[in-house]
Design an enzyme around this catalytic site. Structure first.
Site, PDB file in Angstrom:
ATOM      1  CG  HIS A  39      -1.852  -1.111   1.356  1.00  0.00           C
ATOM      2  ND1 HIS A  39      -1.684  -2.118   2.281  1.00  0.00           N
ATOM      3  CD2 HIS A  39      -2.976  -1.414   0.680  1.00  0.00           C
ATOM      4  CE1 HIS A  39      -2.681  -2.985   2.181  1.00  0.00           C
ATOM      5  NE2 HIS A  39      -3.479  -2.590   1.206  1.00  0.00           N
ATOM      6  CD  GLN A  63     -14.091  -5.234  -1.376  1.00  0.00           C
ATOM      7  OE1 GLN A  63     -14.412  -4.094  -1.666  1.00  0.00           O
ATOM      8  NE2 GLN A  63     -12.860  -5.684  -1.566  1.00  0.00           N
TER       9      GLN A  63
HETATM   10  P1  AMP Z   1      -6.661  -3.786  -0.147  1.00  0.00           P
HETATM   11  O1  AMP Z   1      -6.471  -2.917   1.051  1.00  0.00           O
HETATM   12  O2  AMP Z   1      -6.105  -5.162   0.015  1.00  0.00           O
HETATM   13  O3  AMP Z   1      -8.046  -3.729  -0.690  1.00  0.00           O
HETATM   14  O4  AMP Z   1      -5.730  -3.158  -1.273  1.00  0.00           O
HETATM   15  C1  AMP Z   1      -5.767  -1.785  -1.575  1.00  0.00           C
HETATM   16  C2  AMP Z   1      -4.905  -1.535  -2.787  1.00  0.00           C
HETATM   17  O5  AMP Z   1      -3.567  -1.947  -2.511  1.00  0.00           O
HETATM   18  C3  AMP Z   1      -5.363  -2.335  -4.025  1.00  0.00           C
HETATM   19  O6  AMP Z   1      -5.230  -1.501  -5.171  1.00  0.00           O
HETATM   20  C4  AMP Z   1      -4.386  -3.482  -4.047  1.00  0.00           C
HETATM   21  O7  AMP Z   1      -4.182  -4.018  -5.353  1.00  0.00           O
HETATM   22  C5  AMP Z   1      -3.121  -2.801  -3.549  1.00  0.00           C
HETATM   23  N1  AMP Z   1      -2.181  -3.800  -3.025  1.00  0.00           N
HETATM   24  C6  AMP Z   1      -2.424  -4.777  -2.111  1.00  0.00           C
HETATM   25  N2  AMP Z   1      -1.322  -5.543  -1.933  1.00  0.00           N
HETATM   26  C7  AMP Z   1      -0.355  -5.056  -2.760  1.00  0.00           C
HETATM   27  C8  AMP Z   1       1.007  -5.414  -3.054  1.00  0.00           C
HETATM   28  N3  AMP Z   1       1.614  -6.432  -2.452  1.00  0.00           N
HETATM   29  N4  AMP Z   1       1.670  -4.670  -3.972  1.00  0.00           N
HETATM   30  C9  AMP Z   1       1.068  -3.632  -4.601  1.00  0.00           C
HETATM   31  N5  AMP Z   1      -0.200  -3.241  -4.365  1.00  0.00           N
HETATM   32  C10 AMP Z   1      -0.908  -3.936  -3.465  1.00  0.00           C
END
Ligand code: AMP
Length: 293
Positions: A39, A63
């Protein structure tokens, strides 16, 4: 860094922050909190390009198919705020469920269409409709008046990123979508908020997923036949990993690679996708192949 709890505060704070710039631009980074270095990378990419960067933190019930998964989803607001501040975000939007869905579940929603029913959508029915609905709300909430507008998403969630791009294209959202490469542990595991639920042995076993993806990327780079079956066999040799799918698809449509391209020397571009259950956690990962890399 300012923290907004309501849509009105979010709009007011972003308008005020943008007014300090002659040629303002606004970057939005939607998240569900429990933030990690992946993030932070999205925020840093946004900070490098935009005058004002806002991150949202909202665990979106729409979701989640499984109420137990929603219940145990980690919530670490204090640490999240610290991480966002050190990555250079200027604004945090952390609304309550009541603020986002004041009338309970929304009646009108975004439908992800056919791309929302395959791969992750097949295992998690309704997941992408719920994810796109909240992304649509957040993108609207953040829309700045007379400023450039981009939103940042991780390539880690490749199907989500493809669907957000389609939603923005199909429904004329006034925002540009930026994809940021996946951030991994030193050993190769894609960082995820749910990794904290893995035991040490499970985290070790999970490395087989990125290893299998790398194997496919190396074969693609050498223009060899991909031999997806042998990469799947590598994953299946790890007893703690329960493979759901390993597939090579078109990066836009997610249509599986045609049979003849699976057996012949690889050319062009594609995306390798993997999903597996490891202990209590469902993990997903992907890697671009060929000129998509
Ligand atoms: P989430 O909080 O898991 O819904 O993710 C929020 C954002 O962070 C989304 O756009 C995810 O694709 C991105 N994200 C989560 N894990 C990673 C990672 N390891 N590398 C890059 N972006 C990430």
């Amino acid at each position: 860094m300012r923290i907004a709890r309501t849509l009105a505060e979010f709009r007011q704070a972003s308008t005020e922050l943008l007014s300090a710039f002659d040629q303002p631009s606004f970057g939005l980074v939607p998240t569900m909190g429990a933030l990690h270095a992946g993030h932070a990378e999205l925020v840093r990419a946004a900070v490098a390009a935009e005058s004002v960067v806002a991150a949202s933190i909202f665990v979106n019930p729409l979701q989640f198919g499984d109420p137990a998964d929603l219940e145990r989803y980690p919530r670490t607001l204090e640490a999240d705020v610290e991480l966002l501040e050190s990555a250079g975000a200027t604004l945090v939007f952390a609304p309550s469920q009541q603020e986002m869905y004041p009338g309970g579940e929304p009646m009108v929603r975004v439908s992800a269409g056919s791309l929302g029913t395959v791969f992750e959508g097949a295992s998690r029915p309704g997941h992408f409709d719920g994810a796109l609905t909240v992304v649509a709300k957040l993108l609207h909430a953040g829309t700045p008046q007379s400023a450039g507008y981009r939103a940042y998403f991780g390539q880690k969630d490749a199907q989500q990123l493809a669907l957000v791009r389609r939603m923005v294209l199909d429904l004329n959202f006034p925002v540009q979508i930026v994809g940021v490469p996946t951030v991994r542990s030193a050993e190769g595991l894609a960082l995820s908020s749910r990794n904290r639920f893995l035991s040490t042995a499970e985290a070790g076993a999970a490395l087989v997923l990125s290893r299998a993806l790398r194997l496919l990327a190396e074969r693609a780079a050498r223009h060899e036949a991909l031999d997806i079956d042998s990469a799947a066999a590598l994953i299946n040799s790890e007893p703690l990993v329960d493979l759901d799918y390993l597939e090579v698809v078109d990066p836009l449509s997610f249509a599986p690679l045609a049979a003849e391209r699976r057996e012949t020397p690889f050319t062009g571009s594609a995306l390798a996708l993997v999903a597996a259950k490891v202990g209590p956690v469902r993990l997903i990962d992907n890697i671009p192949l060929g000129s998509a890399g």
